[in-house]
Design a protein around this motif. Structure first.
Motif, short mmCIF file in Angstrom:
data_model
loop_
_atom_site.label_atom_id
_atom_site.label_comp_id
_atom_site.label_asym_id
_atom_site.label_seq_id
_atom_site.Cartn_x
_atom_site.Cartn_y
_atom_site.Cartn_z
N THR A 179 0.84 -1.19 0.00
CA THR A 179 0.00 0.00 0.00
C THR A 179 0.88 1.25 0.00
O THR A 179 0.57 2.22 0.67
CB THR A 179 -0.93 0.02 1.24
N ARG A 180 1.99 1.21 -0.71
CA ARG A 180 2.94 2.31 -0.67
C ARG A 180 2.41 3.57 -1.36
O ARG A 180 2.84 4.68 -1.05
CB ARG A 180 4.26 1.89 -1.33
N SER A 181 1.50 3.42 -2.32
CA SER A 181 0.92 4.59 -2.97
C SER A 181 -0.16 5.19 -2.08
O SER A 181 -0.86 4.48 -1.36
CB SER A 181 0.33 4.21 -4.32
N LEU A 182 -0.32 6.52 -2.14
CA LEU A 182 -1.32 7.18 -1.31
C LEU A 182 -2.74 6.85 -1.74
O LEU A 182 -3.68 7.10 -0.98
CB LEU A 182 -1.10 8.70 -1.33
N LYS A 183 -2.93 6.33 -2.94
CA LYS A 183 -4.28 5.95 -3.36
C LYS A 183 -4.68 4.59 -2.76
O LYS A 183 -5.84 4.19 -2.87
CB LYS A 183 -4.37 5.90 -4.88
N TYR A 184 -3.73 3.89 -2.16
CA TYR A 184 -4.03 2.63 -1.47
C TYR A 184 -4.08 2.89 0.03
O TYR A 184 -3.69 3.94 0.51
CB TYR A 184 -2.97 1.57 -1.77
N GLY A 185 -4.55 1.90 0.77
CA GLY A 185 -4.55 2.02 2.22
C GLY A 185 -5.88 1.65 2.83
O GLY A 185 -6.71 0.96 2.22
N LYS A 186 -6.12 2.13 4.05
CA LYS A 186 -7.33 1.79 4.80
C LYS A 186 -8.56 2.42 4.15
O LYS A 186 -8.51 3.55 3.65
CB LYS A 186 -7.20 2.24 6.25
N LEU A 187 -9.68 1.69 4.20
CA LEU A 187 -10.93 2.16 3.62
C LEU A 187 -11.89 2.59 4.71
O LEU A 187 -12.05 1.90 5.72
CB LEU A 187 -11.56 1.06 2.77
N ARG A 188 -12.56 3.72 4.49
CA ARG A 188 -13.55 4.24 5.43
C ARG A 188 -14.72 4.82 4.66
O ARG A 188 -14.71 4.92 3.44
CB ARG A 188 -12.93 5.33 6.31
N ASN A 189 -15.75 5.20 5.39
CA ASN A 189 -16.88 5.95 4.84
C ASN A 189 -17.63 5.23 3.73
O ASN A 189 -18.10 5.85 2.78
CB ASN A 189 -16.42 7.32 4.30
N GLY A 190 -17.73 3.91 3.83
CA GLY A 190 -18.40 3.21 2.75
C GLY A 190 -18.93 1.85 3.13
O GLY A 190 -19.08 1.50 4.31
N HIS A 191 -19.19 1.06 2.09
CA HIS A 191 -19.86 -0.23 2.23
C HIS A 191 -19.20 -1.24 1.30
O HIS A 191 -18.87 -0.91 0.14
CB HIS A 191 -21.35 -0.07 1.87
N VAL A 226 -17.87 0.74 -2.06
CA VAL A 226 -18.73 1.85 -2.43
C VAL A 226 -18.70 2.84 -1.27
O VAL A 226 -19.06 2.48 -0.14
CB VAL A 226 -20.17 1.39 -2.70
N SER A 227 -18.28 4.08 -1.51
CA SER A 227 -18.06 5.01 -0.41
C SER A 227 -18.41 6.43 -0.79
O SER A 227 -18.67 6.76 -1.96
CB SER A 227 -16.59 4.95 0.04
N LYS A 228 -18.40 7.27 0.22
CA LYS A 228 -18.61 8.71 0.05
C LYS A 228 -17.49 9.29 -0.79
O LYS A 228 -16.32 8.91 -0.66
CB LYS A 228 -18.65 9.38 1.42
N HIS A 229 -17.84 10.21 -1.69
CA HIS A 229 -16.84 10.82 -2.55
C HIS A 229 -15.89 11.69 -1.72
O HIS A 229 -16.32 12.49 -0.89
CB HIS A 229 -17.49 11.68 -3.63
#
Length: 318
Positions: A179-191, A226-229
């Motif tokens: 997950t070295r790129s900032l577009k990867y990592g922990k997911l929040r605000n979604g389903h 699927v998450s908040k924009h």
């Protein structure tokens, strides 16, 4: 007898057609197949059933999910027909995810171990995320210290969802993630929505921002987020990133309209998956607009009659 193994075709070269099943691949090779009397060109469907004759075994080589009988290439399972040059294989509709290096996956942390996390990625065995393969406060290039090992649960703990990229494979076949790129990592605000991996194709990008204010991550392992924009961070560099925000376990405040949009998109994905419809951002936008035009409630999207009408409307549209 030799079995020839070849990688699946990349999604960049695929063309979606109006079919309920997997997209057809219409190119020069398909024209050759039709001229040779093959059955790929007959009808829009690419779905094969066990015992069904696919084409001639003299003109094509058999791949996984097929066998030869009376000089014909026959499907051994229910799935979609895939072809690389002269190699024909059948990919099962319901099967575990078969990873490749570079794939984007969505997973769930199942175990925190010494300098590594185990991740459920819908594969035959858990994936591994090494401590050295994530962003850490102070920059990704610094050495991982013993203090980082003691704080591993501050980054990821059991039950956390994350998006990552397949980096390599270990000797036992387990995939290594990063997950070295900032577009990867922990997911929040979604389903999280789970569908058969065969319905997600390899494309140039698997991150989408839908017009309804919902972000979409299509994991190749069949896990869809699927998450908040969220607007892209102004911090393009990876040094000095906000670790508290990246690894936070608290969801942001989500208004009712956004919650409704997330629920509607999730139910649309489930409805399309029940009808073996390949998932793309264009198709999801069309389905969302159809549901709004027809004034279909979020709950009614789960009804079988409604989902059939929706699939028929968006997949057989001229």
């Amino acid at each position: 007898m030799f079995t020839i193994v070849s990688p699946a075709p990349r999604g960049d070269d695929l063309e979606y057609t109006t079919t309920r099943h997997h997209p057809s691949v219409k190119d020069e090779i398909d024209m050759d197949i039709e001229e040779q009397g093959g059955e790929f060109g007959e009808g829009p469907s690419r779905l094969a059933s066990p015992g069904e004759t696919i084409t001639s075994a003299q003109a094509f080589m058999r791949g996984h999910g097929t066998y030869v009988e009376n000089e014909d290439l026959v499907s051994a399972l229910t799935g979609t027909i895939e072809r690389v040059n002269k190699l024909v294989s059948v990919r099962a509709l319901k099967s575990r995810y078969n990873p490749e290096v570079g794939d984007l996956v969505v997973g769930r942390i199942t175990e925190v171990g010494p300098r590594r996390w185990k991740v459920d990625a819908n594969a035959r065995q858990d994936a591994v995320l090494m401590l050295s393969s994530i962003n850490l406060p102070g920059g990704v290039q610094r050495r991982k210290l013993e203090s980082d090992e003691l704080q591993m649960r501050n980054f990821f703990e059991e039950g956390d969802l994350l998006v990552a990229e397949v980096q390599a494979f270990f000797a036992d076949g387990a995939m290594s993630l990063h997950t070295r790129s900032l577009k990867y990592g922990k997911l929040r605000n979604g389903h999280l929505v789970m569908v058969p991996p065969a319905l997600v194709r390899r494309l140039k990008s698997h991150f989408y921002a839908l017009p309804c204010g919902v972000d979409l991550i299509l994991g190749l392992n069949g896990y869809i987020w699927v998450s908040k924009h969220v607007k892209q961070s102004e911090q393009e560099g990876e040094e000095g990133f906000d670790a508290e925000a990246v690894y936070s376990n608290k969801n942001d405040d989500i208004d009712v309209a956004t919650r409704t949009a997330i629920a509607r998109v999730s139910n649309i994905i489930r409805a399309l998956a029940r009808h073996s419809t390949p998932l793309t951002d264009v198709l999801l936008v069309e389905a969302y607009d159809w549901a709004i035009d027809q004034d279909i409630s979020v709950k009614d999207l789960s009804a079988e009659e409604t989902s059939e009408a929706m699939v028929a409307a968006i997949t057989f549209r001229a």
